[in-house]
Scaffold this motif. Structure first.
Motif, short mmCIF file in Angstrom:
data_model
loop_
_atom_site.label_atom_id
_atom_site.label_comp_id
_atom_site.label_asym_id
_atom_site.label_seq_id
_atom_site.Cartn_x
_atom_site.Cartn_y
_atom_site.Cartn_z
N TYR A 147 -3.36 6.01 7.67
CA TYR A 147 -4.05 4.79 7.24
C TYR A 147 -3.68 3.60 8.11
O TYR A 147 -4.56 2.83 8.55
N SER B 245 -7.18 -1.93 -0.75
CA SER B 245 -6.42 -0.77 -0.27
C SER B 245 -5.42 -0.28 -1.31
O SER B 245 -5.18 0.93 -1.42
N CYS B 246 -4.83 -1.21 -2.07
CA CYS B 246 -3.89 -0.80 -3.12
C CYS B 246 -4.60 0.06 -4.17
O CYS B 246 -4.04 1.07 -4.64
N ALA C 134 -9.45 -6.64 2.22
CA ALA C 134 -9.19 -5.22 2.42
C ALA C 134 -7.82 -4.82 1.90
O ALA C 134 -7.64 -3.71 1.37
N GLY D 26 -6.02 1.63 11.09
CA GLY D 26 -6.25 0.20 10.99
C GLY D 26 -5.86 -0.55 12.25
O GLY D 26 -6.56 -1.46 12.70
N LYS E 287 -9.27 -8.99 6.24
CA LYS E 287 -8.05 -8.24 5.92
C LYS E 287 -7.45 -8.68 4.59
O LYS E 287 -6.78 -7.88 3.92
N PRO F 135 0.81 -1.23 0.00
CA PRO F 135 0.00 0.00 0.00
C PRO F 135 0.84 1.27 0.00
O PRO F 135 0.52 2.23 -0.71
N SER G 230 -9.82 1.45 7.98
CA SER G 230 -8.89 2.41 7.38
C SER G 230 -9.13 2.56 5.88
O SER G 230 -9.02 3.67 5.33
N THR G 231 -9.49 1.46 5.21
CA THR G 231 -9.78 1.54 3.78
C THR G 231 -11.04 2.36 3.52
O THR G 231 -11.10 3.17 2.58
N TRP H 267 -11.89 -3.36 7.67
CA TRP H 267 -12.10 -2.44 6.54
C TRP H 267 -12.03 -0.97 6.95
O TRP H 267 -12.13 -0.09 6.08
N LEU I 246 -5.74 3.55 -2.42
CA LEU I 246 -4.61 4.45 -2.17
C LEU I 246 -4.03 5.00 -3.47
O LEU I 246 -3.44 6.09 -3.47
#
Length: 492
Positions: free
Chosen positions: A422, A388-389, A384, A426, A381, A67, A447-448, A445, A392
């Motif tokens: 971020y 997230s990639c 997620a 998390g 996770k 990420p 922080s995403t 999920w 972000l």
């Protein structure tokens, strides 16, 4: 074939991506070495063993490195485009920001899919390897926990030990041994021996320390204060003394309801879903069984009709073979004083025992539900991390176009600040979810989901060629507020 502009944008992004990935991976590896320095340094481990340890540990770093790499490389790429007026040239040619990001979006989507594959298949295997390696370092090479010339703390045995010399293929032969045995955090026992040998087995979590030609010294703890002033002690000599050392603390394993050594981090999606279902059913059965046990112990019963609590009923009781008809009568008042005291004392003890059982069961169920929450967290996770990639990227790319700064300085600072926000969001969410203060799915999920609206806002502002924030608009807002208050005051 990709159009020329797509190939150009993608090539610049890939250059920054792989460069950032290599730098960040090295940084995180060194940070990991620092965390595991107690397991590796000063224990006569071969470089091959250390290399394997770091190799197996590398996949578990991907949830942090990937990420941050996507975020940094997107800011670097699009910041450089904006700083060199390449975006201006693209827009003049009719190429919008969305079109410029098209090829990279495809790459990041493929990267997200590959990340899920790594999280589901590779990372669990690496966690298993690391777990076993940390467990077996002291078994295959038992003297690795002991360093020559200094006192080494032996985890799980509440003692520290110093040897002057080690020998043998696995450094299992020891000379001039001094052991300080701790009791209640105090060194009350000292064992000295001229020679010793460490004997271990890969099937056991115990190491046998065989001491030869030594003596044993122990301070005796008398009960009376008078004898304490005399400082009594016991001393004995021995030819052979065997001491077992428990090294299970080196495993550092998570809470598990099952008897095997696999933790939630070592399981893929299929195994996690199966275990989540079994853990949930097992926890429910535990609660039902305990409730039934408490009900039978206390003689408690449930009243389905709430109104019945307010109804006065005539009840028949038998006391000392005498039938007594009572209506809202305190039965304790019918007993003799000595018997009343005994009955109340027995009731008090029974309630105390039940409360202790409830406290113990509450702690046990808390651990069980923490394991259950950990499994749900690990399951979500994996998904997620893949999303997230992508999220972000849509934060970093428009942010780079807005700040219009290339190079490694400001983009690096901005990327680290955003990633820390971020990451720590998390971490806090996961800790809350493990204790049951938050739904585990939301904790995975969280922080995403926080970054998702930022990605939309930044993409819209970058597409409209707006800055990160407009000071003029903020001042105009304050001006309108004060003007409205002034007009209301004049009208009144």
């Amino acid at each position: 074939m990709l159009p020329i502009i797509d190939r150009y944008v993608l090539s610049r992004f890939l250059y920054n991506f792989f460069g950032s990935f290599a730098v960040l991976m090295v940084i995180f590896i060194f940070q990991t070495i620092w965390l595991f320095i107690d397991d590796l340094a000063g224990k006569d481990l071969d470089l091959i063993i250390i290399g394997k340890f770091l190799f197996y540990l590398t996949p578990s770093l991907l949830d942090k490195v990937l990420p941050l790499t996507v975020l940094l490389s997107s800011i670097l790429t699009f910041g450089t485009f904006a700083e060199n007026y390449e975006f201006a040239a693209m827009k003049a040619s009719g190429i919008s920001l969305q079109k410029a990001m098209r090829s990279i979006v495809v790459f990041v989507t493929i990267l997200g899919i590959a990340t899920f594959f790594l999280a589901n298949n590779v990372i669990p295997v690496s966690e298993q390897k690391i777990f076993n390696m940390r467990k077996n370092i002291a078994k295959v090479k038992p003297a690795a926990v002991i360093v020559e010339g200094v006192f080494s703390d032996i985890e799980g045995a509440d003692m520290n030990m110093k040897v002057s010399e080690k020998a043998g293929d696995n450094d299992q032969f020891l000379k001039d041994i001094i052991i300080h045995q701790k009791q209640n955090s105090l060194n009350t026992t000292v064992i000295k021996a001229k020679e010793g040998e460490l004997i271990s087995s890969e099937e056991s979590d115990l190491i046998s320390l065989v001491l030869k030609d030594g003596h044993y010294y122990e301070e005796v703890q008398p009960k009376s204060n008078k004898n304490k002033r005399k400082h009594p002690f016991a001393r004995s000599e021995f030819e052979t003394y065997i001491k077992n050392i428990d090294i299970s603390e080196l495993n550092n394993q998570d809470l598990e309801a099952e008897s095997d050594i696999t933790t939630d981090k070592m399981k893929n999606v299929v195994r996690l879903r199966k275990d989540i279902d079994s853990l949930r059913k097992n926890n429910i059965n535990q609660v039902k069984a305990f409730s039934k046990n408490i009900t039978s112990r206390m003689g408690a019963f449930l009243i389905s009709d709430r109104d019945s609590l307010n109804k006065r009923k005539v009840e028949t009781k038998t006391i000392n073979d005498t039938v007594v008809v009572a209506k809202d009568v305190d039965l304790a008042s019918l007993l003799p004083e000595w018997q009343k005291t005994q009955v109340l004392e027995n009731a008090k003890n029974a309630v105390g025992n039940v409360l202790n059982s409830i406290r113990g069961k509450k702690e046990e169920l808390g651990k069980r539900y923490e394991v259950y929450n950990r499994h749900i967290l690990s399951l979500h996770k994996k998904f997620a991390l893949a999303f997230s990639c992508i999220i972000l990227f849509f934060v970093g790319a428009p942010l780079g176009a807005i700040i219009r700064k290339g190079g490694i300085g400001l983009p690096m600072v901005v990327a680290i600040v955003l990633f820390l926000a971020y990451y720590f969001l998390g971490v806090f969410a996961e800790n809350y979810a493990k204790k049951g203060n938050m739904l585990p799915m939301i904790g995975a999920w969280f922080s995403t989901l926080i970054m998702f609206p930022f990605s939309i806002i930044l993409t819209r502002r970058a597409t409209a060629d707006k800055g990160l924030m407009s000071i003029g608009n903020i001042l105009d807002g304050f001006t309108r507020v004060f003007k409205k208050k002034k007009d209301d005051a004049d009208n009144s």
